[in-house]
Design a protein around this motif. Sequence first.
Motif, PDB file in Angstrom:
ATOM      1  N   LEU A   1      -3.271  99.489  48.266  1.00  0.00           N
ATOM      2  CA  LEU A   1      -3.533  98.502  47.213  1.00  0.00           C
ATOM      3  C   LEU A   1      -3.827  97.126  47.802  1.00  0.00           C
ATOM      4  CD1 LEU A   1      -0.875  99.541  44.556  1.00  0.00           C
ATOM      5  CD2 LEU A   1      -3.358  99.634  44.306  1.00  0.00           C
ATOM      6  N   HIS A   2      -3.147  96.767  48.868  1.00  0.00           N
ATOM      7  CA  HIS A   2      -3.419  95.481  49.522  1.00  0.00           C
ATOM      8  C   HIS A   2      -4.849  95.452  50.054  1.00  0.00           C
ATOM      9  CE1 HIS A   2      -2.880  91.928  52.041  1.00  0.00           C
ATOM     10  NE2 HIS A   2      -3.433  92.622  53.016  1.00  0.00           N
ATOM     11  N   LEU A   3      -5.271  96.533  50.670  1.00  0.00           N
ATOM     12  CA  LEU A   3      -6.614  96.566  51.253  1.00  0.00           C
ATOM     13  C   LEU A   3      -7.716  96.593  50.192  1.00  0.00           C
ATOM     14  CD1 LEU A   3      -6.010  99.023  54.218  1.00  0.00           C
ATOM     15  CD2 LEU A   3      -6.221  96.537  54.301  1.00  0.00           C
TER      16      LEU A   3
ATOM     17  N   ALA B   1     -10.084  90.235  50.534  1.00  0.00           N
ATOM     18  CA  ALA B   1      -9.447  91.407  51.134  1.00  0.00           C
ATOM     19  C   ALA B   1     -10.420  92.248  51.946  1.00  0.00           C
ATOM     20  CB  ALA B   1      -8.803  92.264  50.053  1.00  0.00           C
ATOM     21  N   ARG B   2     -11.650  92.326  51.522  1.00  0.00           N
ATOM     22  CA  ARG B   2     -12.614  93.165  52.224  1.00  0.00           C
ATOM     23  C   ARG B   2     -12.839  92.698  53.660  1.00  0.00           C
ATOM     24  NH1 ARG B   2     -17.701  95.910  49.622  1.00  0.00           N
ATOM     25  NH2 ARG B   2     -16.049  97.319  49.157  1.00  0.00           N
ATOM     26  N   GLY B   3     -12.861  91.402  53.883  1.00  0.00           N
ATOM     27  CA  GLY B   3     -13.059  90.862  55.225  1.00  0.00           C
ATOM     28  C   GLY B   3     -11.775  90.769  56.024  1.00  0.00           C
ATOM     29  N   GLY B   4     -10.632  90.933  55.365  1.00  0.00           N
ATOM     30  CA  GLY B   4      -9.346  90.846  56.042  1.00  0.00           C
ATOM     31  C   GLY B   4      -8.801  89.432  56.000  1.00  0.00           C
ATOM     32  N   HIS B   5      -7.501  89.323  56.141  1.00  0.00           N
ATOM     33  CA  HIS B   5      -6.826  88.039  56.104  1.00  0.00           C
ATOM     34  C   HIS B   5      -6.391  87.644  57.504  1.00  0.00           C
ATOM     35  CE1 HIS B   5      -5.869  89.983  52.123  1.00  0.00           C
ATOM     36  NE2 HIS B   5      -6.549  88.910  51.772  1.00  0.00           N
ATOM     37  N   PRO B   6      -6.558  86.383  57.873  1.00  0.00           N
ATOM     38  CA  PRO B   6      -6.098  85.960  59.194  1.00  0.00           C
ATOM     39  C   PRO B   6      -4.581  86.080  59.312  1.00  0.00           C
ATOM     40  CG  PRO B   6      -7.141  84.123  58.011  1.00  0.00           C
ATOM     41  CD  PRO B   6      -7.168  85.310  57.112  1.00  0.00           C
ATOM     42  N   GLY B   7      -4.124  86.687  60.374  1.00  0.00           N
ATOM     43  CA  GLY B   7      -2.701  86.823  60.619  1.00  0.00           C
ATOM     44  C   GLY B   7      -2.025  87.925  59.832  1.00  0.00           C
ATOM     45  N   CYS B   8      -2.753  88.728  59.095  1.00  0.00           N
ATOM     46  CA  CYS B   8      -2.188  89.789  58.264  1.00  0.00           C
ATOM     47  C   CYS B   8      -2.085  91.080  59.075  1.00  0.00           C
ATOM     48  CB  CYS B   8      -3.056  89.998  57.030  1.00  0.00           C
ATOM     49  SG  CYS B   8      -2.462  91.312  55.953  1.00  0.00           S
TER      50      CYS B   8
ATOM     51  N   SER C   1      -1.196  94.038  58.040  1.00  0.00           N
ATOM     52  CA  SER C   1      -1.769  95.145  57.282  1.00  0.00           C
ATOM     53  C   SER C   1      -3.278  95.240  57.485  1.00  0.00           C
ATOM     54  CB  SER C   1      -1.450  94.966  55.802  1.00  0.00           C
ATOM     55  OG  SER C   1      -2.029  95.978  55.029  1.00  0.00           O
ATOM     56  N   CYS C   2      -3.959  94.110  57.426  1.00  0.00           N
ATOM     57  CA  CYS C   2      -5.413  94.101  57.630  1.00  0.00           C
ATOM     58  C   CYS C   2      -5.763  94.455  59.072  1.00  0.00           C
ATOM     59  CB  CYS C   2      -5.987  92.740  57.261  1.00  0.00           C
ATOM     60  SG  CYS C   2      -5.920  92.390  55.495  1.00  0.00           S
ATOM     61  N   ARG C   3      -4.971  93.973  60.022  1.00  0.00           N
ATOM     62  CA  ARG C   3      -5.230  94.276  61.435  1.00  0.00           C
ATOM     63  C   ARG C   3      -5.061  95.766  61.711  1.00  0.00           C
ATOM     64  NH1 ARG C   3      -7.533  90.972  64.927  1.00  0.00           N
ATOM     65  NH2 ARG C   3      -6.165  91.727  66.520  1.00  0.00           N
ATOM     66  N   LEU C   4      -4.055  96.403  61.100  1.00  0.00           N
ATOM     67  CA  LEU C   4      -3.859  97.839  61.278  1.00  0.00           C
ATOM     68  C   LEU C   4      -5.028  98.642  60.712  1.00  0.00           C
ATOM     69  CD1 LEU C   4      -0.064  98.230  60.485  1.00  0.00           C
ATOM     70  CD2 LEU C   4      -1.180  98.567  62.690  1.00  0.00           C
ATOM     71  N   ALA C   5      -5.678  98.098  59.693  1.00  0.00           N
ATOM     72  CA  ALA C   5      -6.818  98.777  59.086  1.00  0.00           C
ATOM     73  C   ALA C   5      -8.128  98.459  59.810  1.00  0.00           C
ATOM     74  CB  ALA C   5      -6.934  98.379  57.623  1.00  0.00           C
ATOM     75  N   GLY C   6      -8.049  97.648  60.863  1.00  0.00           N
ATOM     76  CA  GLY C   6      -9.263  97.302  61.602  1.00  0.00           C
ATOM     77  C   GLY C   6     -10.055  96.181  60.965  1.00  0.00           C
ATOM     78  N   ARG C   7      -9.428  95.453  60.072  1.00  0.00           N
ATOM     79  CA  ARG C   7     -10.092  94.332  59.406  1.00  0.00           C
ATOM     80  C   ARG C   7      -9.499  93.032  59.890  1.00  0.00           C
ATOM     81  NH1 ARG C   7      -9.742  95.836  53.042  1.00  0.00           N
ATOM     82  NH2 ARG C   7     -10.814  97.812  53.123  1.00  0.00           N
ATOM     83  N   GLY C   8     -10.135  91.997  59.470  1.00  0.00           N
ATOM     84  CA  GLY C   8      -9.541  90.676  59.638  1.00  0.00           C
ATOM     85  C   GLY C   8      -9.727  90.059  60.991  1.00  0.00           C
ATOM     86  N   ARG C   9      -9.131  88.918  61.089  1.00  0.00           N
ATOM     87  CA  ARG C   9      -9.234  88.103  62.280  1.00  0.00           C
ATOM     88  C   ARG C   9      -7.828  87.798  62.758  1.00  0.00           C
ATOM     89  NH1 ARG C   9     -11.814  87.048  57.759  1.00  0.00           N
ATOM     90  NH2 ARG C   9     -10.363  85.558  56.946  1.00  0.00           N
ATOM     91  N   PRO C  10      -7.656  87.587  64.044  1.00  0.00           N
ATOM     92  CA  PRO C  10      -6.325  87.178  64.492  1.00  0.00           C
ATOM     93  C   PRO C  10      -5.980  85.802  63.935  1.00  0.00           C
ATOM     94  CG  PRO C  10      -7.876  87.166  66.328  1.00  0.00           C
ATOM     95  CD  PRO C  10      -8.600  87.725  65.134  1.00  0.00           C
ATOM     96  N   ALA C  11      -4.712  85.537  63.838  1.00  0.00           N
ATOM     97  CA  ALA C  11      -4.253  84.242  63.334  1.00  0.00           C
ATOM     98  C   ALA C  11      -4.710  83.142  64.276  1.00  0.00           C
ATOM     99  CB  ALA C  11      -2.740  84.229  63.206  1.00  0.00           C
ATOM    100  N   PRO C  12      -5.007  81.971  63.747  1.00  0.00           N
ATOM    101  CA  PRO C  12      -5.406  80.864  64.616  1.00  0.00           C
ATOM    102  C   PRO C  12      -4.300  80.560  65.617  1.00  0.00           C
ATOM    103  CG  PRO C  12      -5.503  80.233  62.289  1.00  0.00           C
ATOM    104  CD  PRO C  12      -4.974  81.617  62.353  1.00  0.00           C
ATOM    105  N   ASP C  13      -4.687  80.247  66.859  1.00  0.00           N
ATOM    106  CA  ASP C  13      -3.719  79.974  67.914  1.00  0.00           C
ATOM    107  C   ASP C  13      -3.081  78.601  67.774  1.00  0.00           C
ATOM    108  OD1 ASP C  13      -4.113  82.433  69.042  1.00  0.00           O
ATOM    109  OD2 ASP C  13      -5.680  81.736  70.396  1.00  0.00           O
TER     110      ASP C  13
END
Length: 124
Positions: free
Chosen positions: A55-57, A81-88, A90-102
């Motif tokens: 549901l989150h994805l 949600a489709r592009g993924g959330h930074p630092g999320c 759940s999105c990273r496990l699904a292969g989406r998103g971007r790493p959180a800003p450093d």
Amino acid sequence: MSLYDEGHTIAGWTGFGIATVGSGLVGLGVCAVSTPALVGGLAIVGASVLVTWALHLTGWGKPPGVRPRGQWGLRVRDTQARGGHPGCVSCRLAGRGRPAPDAAPVPVAPGEARAGSTPLSPVE
């Protein structure tokens, strides 16, 4: 009043409801010394994690952190949600998103607003 509004989503409440049923079945299995009830309850709890993740994805969960007040409603679908959330995670496990800003956030003194920000509550 919280400014983060974490977990107030369709994904969060659905996962909570399914996990509650699974936890109840695990408790029943412990009291009745029933292995099938224990295994079934643990399977339901595992399914609640997968349902919440799905549901989150699909946009019924929200990203972590502060969101504008207009997106706080339970029935508001997340368009990012489709592009993924930074630092999320759940999105990273699904292969989406971007790493959180450093970069660490710049601290702001109490009562002082950041440039370009709008207050979310009367407390802020």
